[in-house]
Design a protein around this motif. Structure first.
Motif, PDB file in Angstrom:
ATOM      1  N   ARG A  11      29.655   0.515 -11.447  1.00 41.32           N
ATOM      2  CA  ARG A  11      28.276   0.022 -11.396  1.00 41.32           C
ATOM      3  C   ARG A  11      27.517   0.866 -10.387  1.00 41.32           C
ATOM      4  N   GLU A  12      26.263   1.187 -10.715  1.00 40.77           N
ATOM      5  CA  GLU A  12      25.406   1.934  -9.808  1.00 40.77           C
ATOM      6  C   GLU A  12      24.022   1.301  -9.822  1.00 40.77           C
ATOM      7  N   GLU A  13      23.439   1.108  -8.628  1.00 36.93           N
ATOM      8  CA  GLU A  13      22.084   0.582  -8.507  1.00 36.93           C
ATOM      9  C   GLU A  13      21.258   1.590  -7.721  1.00 36.93           C
ATOM     10  N   ILE A  14      20.116   1.993  -8.289  1.00 34.04           N
ATOM     11  CA  ILE A  14      19.262   2.995  -7.668  1.00 34.04           C
ATOM     12  C   ILE A  14      17.860   2.414  -7.523  1.00 34.04           C
ATOM     13  N   HIS A  15      17.274   2.586  -6.341  1.00 31.34           N
ATOM     14  CA  HIS A  15      15.920   2.110  -6.070  1.00 31.34           C
ATOM     15  C   HIS A  15      14.960   3.293  -6.108  1.00 31.34           C
ATOM     16  N   PHE A  16      13.820   3.093  -6.787  1.00 27.78           N
ATOM     17  CA  PHE A  16      12.819   4.130  -6.940  1.00 27.78           C
ATOM     18  C   PHE A  16      11.440   3.620  -6.501  1.00 27.78           C
ATOM     19  N   PRO A  17      11.159   3.607  -5.196  1.00 30.04           N
ATOM     20  CA  PRO A  17       9.800   3.271  -4.754  1.00 30.04           C
ATOM     21  C   PRO A  17       8.859   4.416  -5.102  1.00 30.04           C
ATOM     22  N   ALA A  18       7.605   4.093  -5.431  1.00 28.88           N
ATOM     23  CA  ALA A  18       6.669   5.139  -5.859  1.00 28.88           C
ATOM     24  C   ALA A  18       5.262   4.875  -5.341  1.00 28.88           C
TER      25      ALA A  18
ATOM     26  N   ALA B 208       0.820  -1.214   0.000  1.00 30.17           N
ATOM     27  CA  ALA B 208       0.000   0.000   0.000  1.00 30.17           C
ATOM     28  C   ALA B 208       0.853   1.263   0.000  1.00 30.17           C
ATOM     29  N   THR B 209       2.033   1.222   0.612  1.00 32.39           N
ATOM     30  CA  THR B 209       2.895   2.402   0.665  1.00 32.39           C
ATOM     31  C   THR B 209       3.561   2.667  -0.678  1.00 32.39           C
ATOM     32  N   TYR B 210       4.134   1.625  -1.284  1.00 26.96           N
ATOM     33  CA  TYR B 210       4.839   1.762  -2.564  1.00 26.96           C
ATOM     34  C   TYR B 210       4.345   0.701  -3.554  1.00 26.96           C
ATOM     35  N   PRO B 211       3.205   0.926  -4.182  1.00 26.32           N
ATOM     36  CA  PRO B 211       2.672  -0.084  -5.108  1.00 26.32           C
ATOM     37  C   PRO B 211       3.480  -0.234  -6.402  1.00 26.32           C
ATOM     38  N   TYR B 212       4.318   0.758  -6.709  1.00 25.98           N
ATOM     39  CA  TYR B 212       5.208   0.652  -7.875  1.00 25.98           C
ATOM     40  C   TYR B 212       6.637   0.737  -7.368  1.00 25.98           C
ATOM     41  N   TYR B 213       7.506  -0.114  -7.914  1.00 21.36           N
ATOM     42  CA  TYR B 213       8.897  -0.140  -7.474  1.00 21.36           C
ATOM     43  C   TYR B 213       9.781  -0.384  -8.684  1.00 21.36           C
ATOM     44  N   GLN B 214      10.804   0.446  -8.810  1.00 22.05           N
ATOM     45  CA  GLN B 214      11.712   0.328  -9.951  1.00 22.05           C
ATOM     46  C   GLN B 214      13.145   0.307  -9.441  1.00 22.05           C
ATOM     47  N   ILE B 215      13.951  -0.589 -10.015  1.00 21.40           N
ATOM     48  CA  ILE B 215      15.369  -0.666  -9.695  1.00 21.40           C
ATOM     49  C   ILE B 215      16.134  -0.474 -10.994  1.00 21.40           C
ATOM     50  N   ASN B 216      16.981   0.541 -11.027  1.00 18.60           N
ATOM     51  CA  ASN B 216      17.825   0.818 -12.193  1.00 18.60           C
ATOM     52  C   ASN B 216      19.262   0.440 -11.852  1.00 18.60           C
TER      53      ASN B 216
END
Length: 148
Positions: free
Chosen positions: A64-71, A47-55
Motif C-alpha cells: 500500500r502507498e499513500e501520497i499527498h499532493f498539496p497544490a 490560502a497556501t494549498y487551496p487544492y489537496y489530493q491524496i492518492n
C-alpha cells in the motif's frame, strides 16, 4: 477556493473520492503493473494549498502507498511542487483536463496526462504518457468511478 471553482469549473467537478485501477504498460503495450486506486480530490479554505489530493494505491500482494499532493492555484492552473513532482493542470475543453509534470526522483523523465470526465460527473478515464530523455517508455491507463 471559490476562485479555483470559478476559474476551473471542470476541475471543480472532479472534487470527491474516486476508486479505480491503474494499468501500466511499456512502450510495446506489455503490462508492467496493475493496482487499485482510491483518490481524494478536495478544495479547501487554505490560502497556501487551496487544492489537496491524496492518492492511495493498493496491490494484490498487500502493498500500500499513500501520497499527498498539496497544490497552489494561479493563472487558471493548479500547480504542484512537492517532494515527488513538479507540474501543473489546466482545462482544455468542457470534458478534458491536461496535466504535465516531472518526477523529481527521475531526472530526464516527464509525463503528460489527459483526464476525461463523463457528462454525469461519475466516471472518468485518464491516460499518462511517460517519457525518458524524450522517448516514450510507458503508458498508464486509469478507469475510475466516483464514490463520494
Amino acid at each position: 477556493m471559490d476562485t479555483i471553482r470559478t476559474g476551473m469549473p471542470l476541475l471543480a467537478r472532479h472534487e470527491g473520492e474516486w476508486v479505480g485501477e491503474y494499468i501500466h504498460v511499456d512502450a510495446n503495450n506489455v503490462e508492467l503493473d496493475r493496482h487499485a486506486s482510491h483518490l481524494q480530490c478536495k478544495f479547501q479554505d487554505d490560502a497556501t494549498y487551496p487544492y489537496y489530493q491524496i492518492n492511495t494505491y493498493t496491490w494484490p500482494d498487500g502493498r500500500r502507498e499513500e501520497i499527498h499532493f498539496p497544490a497552489t492555484y494561479k493563472d487558471k492552473q493548479i500547480w504542484w511542487d512537492t517532494e515527488r513532482i513538479f507540474g501543473r493542470a489546466w482545462e482544455i475543453d468542457d470534458k478534458t483536463v491536461v496535466l504535465t509534470w516531472t518526477r523529481k526522483d527521475s531526472p530526464g523523465t516527464y509525463l503528460y496526462e489527459m483526464i476525461q470526465l463523463s457528462d454525469d460527473g461519475n466516471d472518468r478515464g485518464r491516460t499518462w504518457h511517460w517519457f525518458e530523455n524524450d522517448k516514450l517508455v510507458k503508458r498508464t491507463c486509469i478507469k475510475e468511478r466516483r464514490v463520494k
